[in-house]
Enzyme design. Structure first.
Site, PDB file in Angstrom:
ATOM      1  N   HIS A  62       0.852  -1.203   0.000  1.00 24.44           N
ATOM      2  CA  HIS A  62       0.000   0.000   0.000  1.00 24.44           C
ATOM      3  C   HIS A  62       0.883   1.247   0.000  1.00 24.44           C
ATOM      4  CE1 HIS A  62      -4.085   1.765   1.338  1.00 24.44           C
ATOM      5  NE2 HIS A  62      -3.336   2.725   0.815  1.00 24.44           N
ATOM      6  N   HIS A  64       1.661   5.112  -2.035  1.00 27.16           N
ATOM      7  CA  HIS A  64       1.272   6.181  -2.966  1.00 27.16           C
ATOM      8  C   HIS A  64       2.558   6.839  -3.473  1.00 27.16           C
ATOM      9  CE1 HIS A  64      -3.005   6.014  -1.758  1.00 27.16           C
ATOM     10  NE2 HIS A  64      -2.516   5.722  -0.563  1.00 27.16           N
ATOM     11  N   ARG A  66       2.666   8.944  -6.205  1.00 29.28           N
ATOM     12  CA  ARG A  66       2.308  10.306  -6.656  1.00 29.28           C
ATOM     13  C   ARG A  66       2.621  10.641  -8.106  1.00 29.28           C
ATOM     14  NH1 ARG A  66      -1.041  10.534  -2.552  1.00 29.28           N
ATOM     15  NH2 ARG A  66      -0.217  11.299  -0.599  1.00 29.28           N
ATOM     16  N   ASP A 154      -8.442   3.481  -3.782  1.00 33.40           N
ATOM     17  CA  ASP A 154      -7.953   3.960  -2.480  1.00 33.40           C
ATOM     18  C   ASP A 154      -7.713   5.471  -2.447  1.00 33.40           C
ATOM     19  OD1 ASP A 154      -6.866   3.209   0.265  1.00 33.40           O
ATOM     20  OD2 ASP A 154      -5.285   4.442  -0.571  1.00 33.40           O
ATOM     21  N   HIS A 181     -11.031   0.853   0.412  1.00 34.55           N
ATOM     22  CA  HIS A 181     -10.821   1.844   1.474  1.00 34.55           C
ATOM     23  C   HIS A 181     -12.214   2.062   2.066  1.00 34.55           C
ATOM     24  CE1 HIS A 181      -9.452   6.178   2.521  1.00 34.55           C
ATOM     25  NE2 HIS A 181     -10.716   6.109   2.845  1.00 34.55           N
ATOM     26  N   HIS A 234      -6.060  -0.670   5.251  1.00 34.33           N
ATOM     27  CA  HIS A 234      -5.790   0.027   6.532  1.00 34.33           C
ATOM     28  C   HIS A 234      -6.916  -0.045   7.582  1.00 34.33           C
ATOM     29  CE1 HIS A 234      -7.928   2.963   4.084  1.00 34.33           C
ATOM     30  NE2 HIS A 234      -6.845   3.390   3.459  1.00 34.33           N
ATOM     31  N   ASP A 307       0.957   2.469   3.837  1.00 29.34           N
ATOM     32  CA  ASP A 307       0.083   3.510   3.295  1.00 29.34           C
ATOM     33  C   ASP A 307       0.915   4.784   3.097  1.00 29.34           C
ATOM     34  OD1 ASP A 307      -2.011   5.003   2.350  1.00 29.34           O
ATOM     35  OD2 ASP A 307      -3.205   4.942   4.189  1.00 29.34           O
TER      36      ASP A 307
HETATM   37  O1  DOR Z   1      -4.215   9.356   4.728  1.00 34.79           O
HETATM   38  C1  DOR Z   1      -4.390   8.944   3.585  1.00 34.79           C
HETATM   39  N1  DOR Z   1      -3.714   9.486   2.554  1.00 34.79           N
HETATM   40  N2  DOR Z   1      -5.292   7.975   3.361  1.00 34.79           N
HETATM   41  C2  DOR Z   1      -5.631   7.592   2.133  1.00 34.79           C
HETATM   42  O2  DOR Z   1      -6.448   6.700   2.007  1.00 34.79           O
HETATM   43  C3  DOR Z   1      -5.052   8.268   0.946  1.00 34.79           C
HETATM   44  C4  DOR Z   1      -3.750   8.861   1.270  1.00 34.79           C
HETATM   45  C5  DOR Z   1      -3.238   9.809   0.205  1.00 34.79           C
HETATM   46  O3  DOR Z   1      -3.296   9.464  -0.980  1.00 34.79           O
HETATM   47  O4  DOR Z   1      -2.723  10.878   0.570  1.00 34.79           O
END
Ligand code: DOR
Length: 431
Positions: A62, A64, A66, A154, A181, A234, A307
């Site tokens: 999990h 991100h 970007r 998500d 999510h 999560h 995450d």
């Molecule tokens: O805190 C979070 N940030 N939860 C999420 O589900 C997405 C993530 C984000 O992409 O910043």
């Protein structure tokens, strides 16, 4: 290239003890008990671990990254550099970029980028719905064919039950889980932290725990009805865990994850209104945190993830209510597992399995997540006895938004290997 790793304290699902390893052409060719290693071995490089720990490369499902679209928060390159420094050799990458990863060409773009840098392997997670808008299903079969490992919107829940049902029906054709999510927005949208004693005390509007568990209950029912695999992202409430426990007992194909942040921090830690602790789902109370730890011991929680959600400083340096949700996590995952094993009564072997072996079971990954002959030589040499200070220089991610900032953490990665290639060495990095 043949590499000989000797005197390793190996910690993995199927190998636990002192071993020597021969890596050949990206694969773990041979594992010897130290006393049985023949003298006649031929190799290009030898690293004597002198009893340091050797674990399988971490698989964080999990993350991100970007890119494309939000490179000011993180690029694929900066994220993967943080990954290898943190011992993470495989990343499941969420699709909430701009554009959203909602078609096979964008899945291919991520795979291509993954090969370009030669760092951690990217496993793309395709969107469930086009643009993650929750209205129309994305082309899941095409994405699966080109390498999407799972599907998720998500950042946002799949709110429409009909769409979720249809997405789960695709499981039979793709064999890829739907990661949801779980969040009922009508209940969460006015809150900024977990509702409870501390939201009252700190004067911050709360998000009730049922905002998550109501959707978990729905997803379990839909997974049962379709006989499909739903993975709950999560998990952050005791109610959700109870539902998952009963569903697993009933044979429903449900799995779940918890973040390392939710295992270490609680709602009480928001005392300074630091936006580095602001995350969605919000940090839970201490009683729930203890339940998560017990659920890990009992294998009710399948995997641990970061995450990893990097944000720019200027986005987080605002009033608590206005800051985006998210914690940068790739740099701190492994050290926080060591911290947990020291502070809580939970074995490091179990915690390592939750980020290596178990992700391979949930996401059908082959030849990864264990130290076994014939497996990919994705390996991490870890000095458990050294500590490091978390600061702007030592965090390699562009996102410095971590609640560990300023803390000294146990465990320093000395080398990371991916398919037998040394992709990170502590000595070569000046911090
Ligand atoms: O805190 C979070 N940030 N939860 C999420 O589900 C997405 C993530 C984000 O992409 O910043």
């Amino acid at each position: 290239m043949i590499i000989f790793l000797k005197n390793a304290k190996v910690l993995s699902k199927s190998c636990d003890g002192m071993f020597d390893l021969l890596l050949n052409n990206g694969i773990i060719e041979k594992i010897f008990s130290c006393e049985d290693t023949p003298d006649s071995l031929v190799y290009d490089e030898c690293i004597d671990l002198n009893g340091k720990t050797l674990i399988p490369g971490i698989i964080d499902m999990h993350v991100h990254l970007r890119e494309p679209g939000y490179e000011y928060k993180e690029t694929i390159e900066s994220g993967l550099k943080a990954a290898v420094k943190g011992g993470v050799t495989t990343v499941g990458v969420m699709p909430n970029t701009d554009p959203v990863i909602d078609n096979e060409y964008l899945v291919e773009y991520l795979k291509m980028k993954s090969e370009l840098y030669g760092l951690s392997e990217i496993l793309p997670i395709g969107a469930v719905t086009k643009k993650s808008q929750g209205v129309e299903l994305a082309p899941m079969i095409n994405m699966a064919k080109r390498g999407a490992i799972a599907f998720s919107d998500d950042g946002n829940p799949v709110e429409n039950a009909h769409i979720m049902l249809k997405a789960l029906e695709y499981y039979k054709m793709t064999n890829r889980p739907i990661i949801n999510h779980a969040e009922v927005k009508e209940l969460s949208k006015t809150g900024f932290m977990r509702e409870g004693e501390y939201s009252n005390f700190y004067g911050i509007y709360g998000i009730p725990s049922v905002a998550e568990s109501i959707m978990v209950a729905r997803d379990i029912e839909l997974a049962k009805y379709t006989d499909a695999h739903v993975h709950i992202a999560h998990v952050s409430t005791q109610e959700s865990l109870n539902l998952i426990k009963n569903a697993k007992k009933d044979g429903v194909k449900v799995s779940c994850e918890v973040t390392h942040n939710h295992l270490i921090f609680t709602d009480k830690d928001l005392k300074d209104y630091s936006t580095s602790f602001k995350v969605n789902p919000p940090l839970a109370d201490e009683e729930s945190r203890n339940t998560f730890i017990q659920a890990l011991k009992d294998d009710l929680i399948d995997i641990i993830v970061t995450d990893h959600a990097p944000h720019a400083d200027y986005e987080k340096e605002v009033e608590f209510q206005n800051a985006p949700n998210g914690i940068s996590g790739l740099d701190t995952l492994l050290s926080s597992l060591l911290k947990l094993s020291i502070e809580e009564d939970i074995s490091l072997k179990k915690l390592i399995e939750k980020v290596t072996y178990y992700p391979t079971r949930i996401f059908n990954l082959e030849k990864k997540g264990d130290i076994k002959e014939g497996y990919f030589a994705d390996l991490v040499i870890l000095n458990e006895n050294e500590t490091w200070n978390v600061n702007n220089k030592t965090v390699f991610s562009k996102g410095k938004n971590t609640p560990f900032m300023g803390m000294d953490l146990p465990g320093v990665v000395e080398y990371t290997f991916i398919k037998g290639k040394k992709v990170y060495s502590k000595e070569d990095v000046l911090v």
